[in-house]
Motif scaffolding. Structure first.
Motif, PDB file in Angstrom:
ATOM      1  N   ASP A  71      40.561  50.038  40.160  1.00  0.00           N
ATOM      2  CA  ASP A  71      39.695  49.454  39.081  1.00  0.00           C
ATOM      3  C   ASP A  71      39.344  48.069  39.757  1.00  0.00           C
ATOM      4  N   LEU A  72      38.029  47.842  39.980  1.00  0.00           N
ATOM      5  CA  LEU A  72      37.384  46.439  39.501  1.00  0.00           C
ATOM      6  C   LEU A  72      37.674  45.457  38.479  1.00  0.00           C
ATOM      7  N   ARG A  73      38.471  44.125  37.647  1.00  0.00           N
ATOM      8  CA  ARG A  73      37.774  44.103  37.251  1.00  0.00           C
ATOM      9  C   ARG A  73      37.395  42.408  36.909  1.00  0.00           C
ATOM     10  N   ILE A  74      35.800  41.837  36.325  1.00  0.00           N
ATOM     11  CA  ILE A  74      35.810  41.126  36.691  1.00  0.00           C
ATOM     12  C   ILE A  74      35.084  40.302  35.309  1.00  0.00           C
ATOM     13  N   GLU A  75      35.278  38.606  35.307  1.00  0.00           N
ATOM     14  CA  GLU A  75      35.125  38.313  33.922  1.00  0.00           C
ATOM     15  C   GLU A  75      34.672  36.967  34.047  1.00  0.00           C
ATOM     16  N   ALA A  76      33.688  36.299  33.788  1.00  0.00           N
ATOM     17  CA  ALA A  76      32.607  35.383  33.797  1.00  0.00           C
ATOM     18  C   ALA A  76      32.608  34.569  32.716  1.00  0.00           C
ATOM     19  N   ILE A  77      33.283  33.434  32.791  1.00  0.00           N
ATOM     20  CA  ILE A  77      32.707  32.761  31.598  1.00  0.00           C
ATOM     21  C   ILE A  77      31.678  31.773  31.344  1.00  0.00           C
ATOM     22  N   ALA A  78      30.588  31.412  30.772  1.00  0.00           N
ATOM     23  CA  ALA A  78      29.641  29.986  31.542  1.00  0.00           C
ATOM     24  C   ALA A  78      29.279  29.106  30.732  1.00  0.00           C
ATOM     25  N   ARG A  79      29.949  28.318  30.203  1.00  0.00           N
ATOM     26  CA  ARG A  79      30.283  27.102  29.368  1.00  0.00           C
ATOM     27  C   ARG A  79      29.303  25.748  29.580  1.00  0.00           C
ATOM     28  N   GLN A  80      28.541  25.550  28.127  1.00  0.00           N
ATOM     29  CA  GLN A  80      27.343  24.544  28.612  1.00  0.00           C
ATOM     30  C   GLN A  80      27.800  23.163  27.116  1.00  0.00           C
ATOM     31  N   GLU A  81      28.475  22.122  28.225  1.00  0.00           N
ATOM     32  CA  GLU A  81      29.391  21.064  27.042  1.00  0.00           C
ATOM     33  C   GLU A  81      30.556  21.803  26.973  1.00  0.00           C
ATOM     34  N   ALA A  82      30.123  21.363  25.552  1.00  0.00           N
ATOM     35  CA  ALA A  82      31.775  22.203  24.957  1.00  0.00           C
ATOM     36  C   ALA A  82      31.723  23.518  24.451  1.00  0.00           C
ATOM     37  N   GLN A  83      30.448  24.261  24.303  1.00  0.00           N
ATOM     38  CA  GLN A  83      29.716  25.648  24.317  1.00  0.00           C
ATOM     39  C   GLN A  83      29.721  26.980  25.005  1.00  0.00           C
ATOM     40  N   LYS A  84      30.842  27.549  24.871  1.00  0.00           N
ATOM     41  CA  LYS A  84      30.508  28.880  25.758  1.00  0.00           C
ATOM     42  C   LYS A  84      29.087  29.346  25.469  1.00  0.00           C
ATOM     43  N   ALA A  85      28.622  29.541  26.400  1.00  0.00           N
ATOM     44  CA  ALA A  85      27.232  29.963  26.403  1.00  0.00           C
ATOM     45  C   ALA A  85      27.170  31.132  26.585  1.00  0.00           C
ATOM     46  N   PHE A  86      28.018  31.844  27.294  1.00  0.00           N
ATOM     47  CA  PHE A  86      27.889  33.635  28.013  1.00  0.00           C
ATOM     48  C   PHE A  86      29.086  33.832  28.776  1.00  0.00           C
ATOM     49  N   GLN A  87      29.276  35.308  27.880  1.00  0.00           N
ATOM     50  CA  GLN A  87      30.698  35.926  28.979  1.00  0.00           C
ATOM     51  C   GLN A  87      30.213  37.124  29.476  1.00  0.00           C
ATOM     52  N   VAL A  88      31.240  37.167  30.232  1.00  0.00           N
ATOM     53  CA  VAL A  88      30.407  39.095  30.768  1.00  0.00           C
ATOM     54  C   VAL A  88      31.925  39.116  31.204  1.00  0.00           C
ATOM     55  N   GLU A  89      32.714  40.464  30.841  1.00  0.00           N
ATOM     56  CA  GLU A  89      33.307  41.393  31.678  1.00  0.00           C
ATOM     57  C   GLU A  89      33.031  42.291  32.316  1.00  0.00           C
ATOM     58  N   LEU A  90      33.253  42.663  33.046  1.00  0.00           N
ATOM     59  CA  LEU A  90      33.551  44.926  33.870  1.00  0.00           C
ATOM     60  C   LEU A  90      34.336  44.833  34.429  1.00  0.00           C
ATOM     61  N   LEU A  91      34.565  46.562  33.849  1.00  0.00           N
ATOM     62  CA  LEU A  91      35.568  46.894  34.705  1.00  0.00           C
ATOM     63  C   LEU A  91      35.135  48.112  35.471  1.00  0.00           C
ATOM     64  N   TYR A  92      34.839  47.873  36.243  1.00  0.00           N
ATOM     65  CA  TYR A  92      34.407  49.058  37.418  1.00  0.00           C
ATOM     66  C   TYR A  92      35.193  49.695  38.184  1.00  0.00           C
ATOM     67  N   SER A  93      35.045  50.801  37.659  1.00  0.00           N
ATOM     68  CA  SER A  93      36.837  51.615  39.209  1.00  0.00           C
ATOM     69  C   SER A  93      35.465  52.402  40.055  1.00  0.00           C
ATOM     70  N   GLY A  94      36.990  52.768  40.430  1.00  0.00           N
ATOM     71  CA  GLY A  94      36.006  53.962  41.673  1.00  0.00           C
ATOM     72  C   GLY A  94      37.617  55.136  41.400  1.00  0.00           C
ATOM     73  N   LEU A  95      36.385  56.010  42.513  1.00  0.00           N
ATOM     74  CA  LEU A  95      38.137  57.525  42.486  1.00  0.00           C
ATOM     75  C   LEU A  95      37.772  57.787  43.700  1.00  0.00           C
ATOM     76  N   PHE A  96      39.103  56.878  44.176  1.00  0.00           N
ATOM     77  CA  PHE A  96      39.022  57.204  46.159  1.00  0.00           C
ATOM     78  C   PHE A  96      39.855  58.922  46.545  1.00  0.00           C
ATOM     79  N   ALA A  97      39.899  59.101  47.606  1.00  0.00           N
ATOM     80  CA  ALA A  97      40.659  60.994  47.804  1.00  0.00           C
ATOM     81  C   ALA A  97      41.330  60.139  48.933  1.00  0.00           C
ATOM     82  N   LEU A  98      42.090  59.905  49.654  1.00  0.00           N
ATOM     83  CA  LEU A  98      43.189  59.882  50.875  1.00  0.00           C
ATOM     84  C   LEU A  98      44.145  60.998  50.705  1.00  0.00           C
ATOM     85  N   LYS A  99      42.962  61.280  52.359  1.00  0.00           N
ATOM     86  CA  LYS A  99      44.120  62.078  53.197  1.00  0.00           C
ATOM     87  C   LYS A  99      45.174  61.695  54.150  1.00  0.00           C
TER      88      LYS A  99
END
Length: 171
Positions: A71-99
């Motif tokens: 799982d690759l979890r990325i969270e980004a929060i942008a603030r302009q002055e004292a207010q939150k402009a945006f927040q983006v959260e992503l949980l991106y995953s990969g299933l890997f076979a290892l032998k």
């Protein structure tokens, strides 16, 4: 003729013992984009450069004898002055076979190489989400997953199993 069959059998056995890695699937597990102060935040978007905080975490789960979910979890929060402009959260995953991957190479692969393979796709999703939310696309800088891994390894100590939890970092 019998010698050729024996040589072929030995070559096949040797090839089977070689480490093999494959991506079975990659997918979005969770995606959230918040624009809590719209339309005000969009009107001020061009006026001031927002402060952006990015957090990255890598988690690993064993899914079977030779399969691991990264799982690759990325969270980004942008603030302009004292207010939150945006927040983006992503949980991106990969299933890997290892032998046939040696035990000492398993953790570095799962916590460094696997997220490195997933990152370009996650980066694109983050950029598209912020653009679709009315802001300029957020293009994340490349992440040095090896440095994050080494930092976590130093904090946890040499005997810790990092594949059972998250490796965290700020970008």
């Amino acid at each position: 003729m019998a010698e050729n069959q024996q040589d072929t059998a030995e070559a096949t056995t040797g090839a089977d013992a070689a480490p093999q890695v494959g991506i079975i699937a990659q997918y979005v597990k969770d995606l959230s984009f918040e624009n809590p102060n719209a339309p005000h935040s969009l009107q001020n978007a061009a006026a001031t450069q927002p402060r952006i905080e990015v957090n990255v975490n890598v988690g690993v789960r064993r899914m079977g004898e030779d399969a691991y979910e990264v799982d690759l979890r990325i969270e980004a929060i942008a603030r302009q002055e004292a207010q939150k402009a945006f927040q983006v959260e992503l949980l991106y995953s990969g299933l890997f076979a290892l032998k046939n991957v040696p035990e000492e190479a398993l953790e570095p692969f799962l916590l460094v190489e696997a997220p490195r393979m997933l990152f370009p796709f996650a980066r694109r999703i983050i950029a598209d989400s912020t653009r679709d939310g009315g802001f300029p696309p957020l293009l994340l800088d490349p992440i040095d997953f090896a440095a994050l891994y080494l930092q976590q390894r130093q904090q946890q100590g040499p005997g810790a199993d990092l594949t059972s939890g998250d490796v965290a970092g700020n970008a």
